[in-house]
Design an enzyme around this catalytic site. Sequence first.
Site, mmCIF file in Angstrom:
data_model
loop_
_atom_site.group_PDB
_atom_site.id
_atom_site.type_symbol
_atom_site.label_atom_id
_atom_site.label_comp_id
_atom_site.label_asym_id
_atom_site.label_seq_id
_atom_site.Cartn_x
_atom_site.Cartn_y
_atom_site.Cartn_z
ATOM 1 N N LYS A 35 24.041 -5.834 -125.240
ATOM 2 C CA LYS A 35 24.847 -6.502 -125.874
ATOM 3 C C LYS A 35 26.093 -6.540 -125.121
ATOM 4 O O LYS A 35 26.423 -5.924 -124.065
ATOM 5 C CB LYS A 35 25.074 -6.283 -127.550
ATOM 6 C CG LYS A 35 25.743 -4.800 -127.614
ATOM 7 C CD LYS A 35 25.614 -4.318 -128.897
ATOM 8 C CE LYS A 35 26.036 -2.808 -129.064
ATOM 9 N NZ LYS A 35 27.448 -2.587 -130.055
ATOM 10 N N ARG A 130 28.485 0.107 -142.547
ATOM 11 C CA ARG A 130 28.863 -1.101 -141.873
ATOM 12 C C ARG A 130 27.633 -2.016 -142.138
ATOM 13 O O ARG A 130 27.902 -2.627 -143.208
ATOM 14 C CB ARG A 130 28.648 -0.728 -140.060
ATOM 15 C CG ARG A 130 29.578 -1.723 -139.558
ATOM 16 C CD ARG A 130 29.845 -1.169 -138.096
ATOM 17 N NE ARG A 130 28.356 -0.924 -137.385
ATOM 18 C CZ ARG A 130 28.296 -0.533 -135.856
ATOM 19 N NH1 ARG A 130 29.544 -0.300 -135.154
ATOM 20 N NH2 ARG A 130 27.144 -0.557 -135.372
ATOM 21 N N TYR A 256 58.177 -3.119 -114.352
ATOM 22 C CA TYR A 256 58.814 -3.682 -115.809
ATOM 23 C C TYR A 256 59.238 -2.330 -116.537
ATOM 24 O O TYR A 256 58.507 -1.444 -116.665
ATOM 25 C CB TYR A 256 57.988 -4.249 -116.432
ATOM 26 C CG TYR A 256 57.735 -5.885 -115.798
ATOM 27 C CD1 TYR A 256 58.785 -6.919 -115.719
ATOM 28 C CD2 TYR A 256 56.305 -6.250 -115.615
ATOM 29 C CE1 TYR A 256 58.551 -8.033 -114.919
ATOM 30 C CE2 TYR A 256 56.118 -7.390 -114.762
ATOM 31 C CZ TYR A 256 57.130 -8.163 -114.620
ATOM 32 O OH TYR A 256 56.947 -9.428 -114.216
ATOM 33 N N MET A 304 50.755 -7.697 -114.864
ATOM 34 C CA MET A 304 49.317 -8.584 -115.142
ATOM 35 C C MET A 304 48.679 -8.518 -113.922
ATOM 36 O O MET A 304 47.354 -8.397 -114.047
ATOM 37 C CB MET A 304 50.078 -9.950 -115.282
ATOM 38 C CG MET A 304 48.800 -11.082 -115.412
ATOM 39 S SD MET A 304 49.404 -12.747 -115.419
ATOM 40 C CE MET A 304 49.980 -12.613 -117.172
HETATM 41 C C1 LIG Z 1 22.934 -1.029 -133.965
HETATM 42 C C2 LIG Z 1 23.319 -0.306 -132.572
HETATM 43 N N1 LIG Z 1 22.292 0.455 -131.829
HETATM 44 C C3 LIG Z 1 22.619 1.090 -130.680
HETATM 45 C C4 LIG Z 1 23.809 0.974 -129.997
HETATM 46 C C5 LIG Z 1 24.410 1.597 -128.736
HETATM 47 O O1 LIG Z 1 25.094 2.414 -128.675
HETATM 48 P P1 LIG Z 1 25.882 3.406 -127.594
HETATM 49 O O2 LIG Z 1 26.509 2.397 -126.443
HETATM 50 O O3 LIG Z 1 26.818 4.213 -128.016
HETATM 51 O O4 LIG Z 1 24.598 4.092 -127.077
HETATM 52 C C6 LIG Z 1 24.793 0.226 -130.625
HETATM 53 C C7 LIG Z 1 26.157 0.098 -129.973
HETATM 54 O O5 LIG Z 1 27.247 0.112 -130.646
HETATM 55 C C8 LIG Z 1 24.637 -0.291 -131.811
HETATM 56 O O6 LIG Z 1 25.584 -0.827 -132.608
#
Ligand SMILES: Cc1ncc(COP(=O)(O)O)c(C=O)c1O
Length: 365
Positions: A35, A130, A256, A304
């Site tokens: 992701k 969550r 800065y 920057m």
């Molecule tokens: C549902 C879920 N599974 C797995 C992961 C992977 O977690 P990590 O990067 O801590 O191994 C995440 C990451 O946030 C997640 O949201």
Amino acid sequence: MPRPITATIHHAALRHNLARLRRAAVDAKVWGVVKANAYGHGIERVFEALRGVDGFALLDLQEAERVRALGWRGPILLLEGVFDARDLETCSRLNLWHTVHCDEQVDMLAVHKTHQPHTVFLKMNSGMNRLGFSPQRYRAAWSRLEALPQVDEIGLMTHFSDADGPKGIAAQLSVFNEVTRDLPGERTLANSAAVLRFGNDAQVRGDWVRPGIAMYGSAPDYPDNDIAHWDVQPAMTLASHLIGVQQLKPGDTVGYGSNFTADRDMRIGVVACGYADGYPRHCNTGTPIIVGGTRTQIVGRVSMDMLAVDLTTVPDAEIGTEVTLWGRAANGAVLTIDEVARAAGTLGYELMCALAPRVPVNVQA
Ligand SMILES: Cc1ncc(COP(=O)(O)O)c(C=O)c1O
């Protein structure tokens, strides 16, 4: 000449880290979590190195399209499931597995027209609060899914809030096990921290593990443990050059806000890297950095496009000298992204994901 800053993605490190996680997960299958554009590394850039996974887990339908376009025919899991009923059509078309975490997603499935029943993972909120069904409502959701002709396989899923910390996973694991005890289906529970810290427990491994951050070379429980402890390697190096050198006298200030003042004669270098490249602005004097293969520290505020470094321990440094913001220097010296993140009051996750689009990225076999 373009600005000298570059990021390099190390395939050998990704392969090493995946093999390391596989060893920790023994017989479990591995979802490679890609992701957020593979945690900022770029899905297309990591794909070859990670194609030894059993499946890819991600959030975004566009990212799923990109993984399929790379020729991946194996499983892809949407970690948050669908956001809209139309997304189910894409799931059918691309053969995506998807998480189901709320009644609304079951409702969408119930009216979805598909020839090919879907594989879903039913998510339990075992304590993180969550996403997911509460333990009390989980089995009812499972029964609803089980009755749908649109659903073929139902996997069982939860996510740990404290796999990296002192609270640990015991309470969530016991809730999950208790509620799912006699339910069929593949199980997936463990992120990187759970795999590395508790992967010797078959119940934690389940059928699929879901590591992300450790694949990319960050220690999930830093500073308690570092990547050397876990035997993982940095998958990204952010490097640049010195583009300026200044000679300071006692009382001279840097950058800065003049928030660094020299207390002696000293040389400083100016690096072509700033917060617009994704380097955290919260890093301040004392943040570790490598110049010409030698560790030193940044001085003053990050601006920057530039930041300043103390050259006291690197007297030979000059314009053009290599600077390693994080990752591996040409001489093999390593500065972990976790150390820089800590100096900025954040985590390696955030720094990787924040690499700016203007930074050119190379891939190194
Ligand atoms: C549902 C879920 N599974 C797995 C992961 C992977 O977690 P990590 O990067 O801590 O191994 C995440 C990451 O946030 C997640 O949201």
